[in-house]
Design a protein around this motif. Structure first.
Motif, mmCIF file in Angstrom:
data_model
loop_
_atom_site.group_PDB
_atom_site.id
_atom_site.type_symbol
_atom_site.label_atom_id
_atom_site.label_comp_id
_atom_site.label_asym_id
_atom_site.label_seq_id
_atom_site.Cartn_x
_atom_site.Cartn_y
_atom_site.Cartn_z
ATOM 1 N N VAL A 78 -5.036 24.982 46.264
ATOM 2 C CA VAL A 78 -3.906 24.045 46.333
ATOM 3 C C VAL A 78 -4.441 22.727 46.797
ATOM 4 C CG1 VAL A 78 -2.192 25.813 46.770
ATOM 5 C CG2 VAL A 78 -3.395 24.777 48.704
ATOM 6 N N SER A 79 -3.660 21.731 46.518
ATOM 7 C CA SER A 79 -4.092 20.389 46.913
ATOM 8 C C SER A 79 -3.919 20.227 48.409
ATOM 9 C CB SER A 79 -3.242 19.354 46.173
ATOM 10 O OG SER A 79 -1.865 19.457 46.596
ATOM 11 N N GLN A 80 -4.696 19.306 48.920
ATOM 12 C CA GLN A 80 -4.651 19.038 50.354
ATOM 13 C C GLN A 80 -3.264 18.585 50.767
ATOM 14 O OE1 GLN A 80 -7.223 19.668 52.316
ATOM 15 N NE2 GLN A 80 -6.094 19.076 54.192
ATOM 16 N N LYS A 81 -2.621 17.789 49.959
ATOM 17 C CA LYS A 81 -1.289 17.280 50.268
ATOM 18 C C LYS A 81 -0.260 18.410 50.316
ATOM 19 C CE LYS A 81 2.154 14.007 48.565
ATOM 20 N NZ LYS A 81 2.485 13.017 47.517
ATOM 21 N N LYS A 82 -0.349 19.296 49.382
ATOM 22 C CA LYS A 82 0.578 20.427 49.327
ATOM 23 C C LYS A 82 0.413 21.314 50.546
ATOM 24 C CE LYS A 82 3.728 22.712 47.091
ATOM 25 N NZ LYS A 82 5.063 22.132 46.880
ATOM 26 N N TYR A 83 -0.823 21.474 50.956
ATOM 27 C CA TYR A 83 -1.121 22.304 52.121
ATOM 28 C C TYR A 83 -0.504 21.704 53.364
ATOM 29 C CZ TYR A 83 -3.805 24.726 55.701
ATOM 30 O OH TYR A 83 -4.171 25.427 56.804
ATOM 31 N N ALA A 84 -0.635 20.417 53.489
ATOM 32 C CA ALA A 84 -0.081 19.731 54.657
ATOM 33 C C ALA A 84 1.437 19.885 54.691
ATOM 34 C CB ALA A 84 -0.478 18.257 54.632
ATOM 35 N N GLU A 85 2.064 19.799 53.559
ATOM 36 C CA GLU A 85 3.519 19.954 53.515
ATOM 37 C C GLU A 85 3.941 21.359 53.963
ATOM 38 O OE1 GLU A 85 4.640 18.995 49.631
ATOM 39 O OE2 GLU A 85 4.429 16.806 49.881
ATOM 40 N N LEU A 86 3.195 22.328 53.464
ATOM 41 C CA LEU A 86 3.523 23.707 53.844
ATOM 42 C C LEU A 86 3.313 23.960 55.344
ATOM 43 C CD1 LEU A 86 1.990 25.627 50.798
ATOM 44 C CD2 LEU A 86 4.419 25.258 51.320
ATOM 45 N N GLU A 87 2.249 23.357 55.842
ATOM 46 C CA GLU A 87 1.954 23.527 57.265
ATOM 47 C C GLU A 87 3.061 22.890 58.119
ATOM 48 O OE1 GLU A 87 -1.577 21.587 58.844
ATOM 49 O OE2 GLU A 87 -2.088 23.452 59.846
ATOM 50 N N THR A 88 3.524 21.750 57.687
ATOM 51 C CA THR A 88 4.617 21.072 58.399
ATOM 52 C C THR A 88 5.886 21.925 58.355
ATOM 53 O OG1 THR A 88 3.702 18.887 57.853
ATOM 54 C CG2 THR A 88 6.039 19.002 58.439
ATOM 55 N N LEU A 89 6.157 22.486 57.184
ATOM 56 C CA LEU A 89 7.346 23.339 57.047
ATOM 57 C C LEU A 89 7.253 24.573 57.937
ATOM 58 C CD1 LEU A 89 10.000 24.004 55.618
ATOM 59 C CD2 LEU A 89 8.648 25.078 53.785
ATOM 60 N N GLN A 90 6.028 25.107 58.031
ATOM 61 C CA GLN A 90 5.817 26.278 58.878
ATOM 62 C C GLN A 90 6.069 25.926 60.354
ATOM 63 O OE1 GLN A 90 1.836 27.808 58.892
ATOM 64 N NE2 GLN A 90 2.499 29.860 59.525
ATOM 65 N N GLN A 91 5.618 24.752 60.783
ATOM 66 C CA GLN A 91 5.810 24.330 62.178
ATOM 67 C C GLN A 91 7.282 24.127 62.495
ATOM 68 O OE1 GLN A 91 3.353 24.167 64.491
ATOM 69 N NE2 GLN A 91 5.101 23.852 65.967
ATOM 70 N N GLU A 92 7.980 23.530 61.536
ATOM 71 C CA GLU A 92 9.415 23.338 61.725
ATOM 72 C C GLU A 92 10.137 24.673 61.846
ATOM 73 O OE1 GLU A 92 10.692 21.018 58.489
ATOM 74 O OE2 GLU A 92 9.867 19.115 59.235
ATOM 75 N N THR A 93 9.652 25.612 61.021
ATOM 76 C CA THR A 93 10.272 26.944 61.072
ATOM 77 C C THR A 93 10.042 27.599 62.427
ATOM 78 O OG1 THR A 93 9.943 27.191 58.690
ATOM 79 C CG2 THR A 93 10.368 29.185 59.968
ATOM 80 N N ARG A 94 8.801 27.445 62.956
ATOM 81 C CA ARG A 94 8.493 27.997 64.290
ATOM 82 C C ARG A 94 9.368 27.338 65.382
ATOM 83 N NH1 ARG A 94 1.874 27.938 63.829
ATOM 84 N NH2 ARG A 94 1.671 29.807 62.497
ATOM 85 N N ASP A 95 9.522 26.046 65.247
ATOM 86 C CA ASP A 95 10.342 25.334 66.230
ATOM 87 C C ASP A 95 11.796 25.840 66.195
ATOM 88 O OD1 ASP A 95 8.144 23.873 66.975
ATOM 89 O OD2 ASP A 95 8.654 22.109 65.750
ATOM 90 N N GLN A 96 12.272 26.018 64.964
ATOM 91 C CA GLN A 96 13.636 26.548 64.826
ATOM 92 C C GLN A 96 13.757 27.955 65.423
ATOM 93 O OE1 GLN A 96 14.632 26.308 60.693
ATOM 94 N NE2 GLN A 96 14.803 24.050 60.679
ATOM 95 N N LEU A 97 12.711 28.753 65.217
ATOM 96 C CA LEU A 97 12.706 30.106 65.762
ATOM 97 C C LEU A 97 12.729 30.074 67.288
ATOM 98 C CD1 LEU A 97 12.476 33.163 65.409
ATOM 99 C CD2 LEU A 97 9.986 32.890 65.223
ATOM 100 N N ASN A 98 11.892 29.199 67.843
ATOM 101 C CA ASN A 98 11.864 29.093 69.312
ATOM 102 C C ASN A 98 13.217 28.634 69.859
ATOM 103 O OD1 ASN A 98 9.165 29.877 69.406
ATOM 104 N ND2 ASN A 98 8.400 27.773 69.249
#
Length: 277
Positions: free
Chosen positions: A19-39
């Motif tokens: 995957v492209s570096q940009k796409k990876y960064a977007e997914l990583e950001t989405l994952q962090q937001e999801t963790r924050d929401q979970l917390n």
């Protein structure tokens, strides 16, 4: 939770592929937001659980208080019942006392009526007598007929004069018609000492004068002797000063004390008590 797992799996799949570096960064950001929401959700959940526990304790406390209140209400109801019973007993006691008082008042009223009728009768038969020679008064429910010494006896003597018998006859006529009364004849003297003769002293003179009056009432006018008492008072109950001739004259007197029969008076009260039960 399913959304979070799906995102995690997707991220892993993408990481395993090119995957492209940009796409990876977007997914990583989405994952962090999801963790924050979970917390955040976890914190809120824990807060809700704590609030639930606190509310449960409050409910438990309120239930305990409610139970205690219900018990108190029961105690109060019991207390009110006892108080009502005591109040009823008190009212009955007051009612009984009121009835007793009323019966006593009725008895006193009846006695006062007898006294009033007696005074009226005596004044009717003795009304033409000189006030200096005879007086009628009432003190504390007792009738007193006071007859002067000069009307009844000669000086220093105890034999009743003919003029006095007329007065005693009128008194006898009244008392004979009222069998509910008794009376006492009292002899009174001044403080001058007796000298010689058959009279020893003022005590002796006062008693002999009283007994002379009683004998006249019994023997000549038919007053029942059991209703009479003779008493001598000497000079110890003066109505005036013995320092003057006028005062001594007032003190030399014979007093007829008309007494209601106390046993009849108490019988009236006792009868009233029985009727009140």
């Amino acid at each position: 939770m399913k959304k979070i797992m799906l995102l995690t799996a997707t991220a892993a799949l993408l990481l395993s592929s090119c995957v492209s570096q940009k796409k990876y960064a977007e997914l990583e950001t989405l994952q962090q937001e999801t963790r924050d929401q979970l917390n955040t959700a976890t914190v809120k959940l824990n807060s809700c659980l704590d609030e639930k526990e606190r509310l449960s304790e409050q409910i438990k406390t309120l239930n305990n208080q409610n139970s205690a209140l219900l018990n108190n209400v029961g105690d109060l109801a019991t207390l009110s019942t006892k108080e009502a019973s005591n109040l009823e007993k008190s009212l009955e006691s007051i009612k009984e006392k009121d009835m007793k008082i009323q019966r006593m008042q009725d008895a006193i009223t009846k006695k006062d009526s007898v006294t009033l009728a007696l005074v009226t009768s005596l004044k009717g038969v003795l009304g033409n007598m000189n006030d200096e020679d005879i007086s009628i008064n009432v003190e504390k429910g007792v009738v007193y007929v006071s007859i002067s010494d000069k009307l009844l006896f000669e000086s220093g003597k105890y034999n009743v004069t003919s003029r006095a018998k007329e007065v005693l006859g009128k008194v006898a006529m009244v008392v004979k018609n009222k069998p509910e009364i008794e009376f006492m004849v009292e002899g009174h003297t001044d403080d001058q000492a007796m000298k010689g003769g058959v009279i020893e002293d003022n005590w002796d003179l006062s008693v002999k004068r009283a007994t002379s009056v009683v004998r006249i009432l019994q023997n000549e006018f038919g007053v029942p002797p059991e209703r009479m008492t003779a008493a001598g008072r000497s000079y110890y109950i003066p109505v005036a000063s013995n320092d003057t001739a006028e005062g001594r004259s007032k003190n030399r007197r014979t007093r007829i004390v008309i007494l209601p029969k106390l046993d009849q008076f108490y019988n009236l009260i006792e009868q009233g008590m029985k009727e009140a039960k």
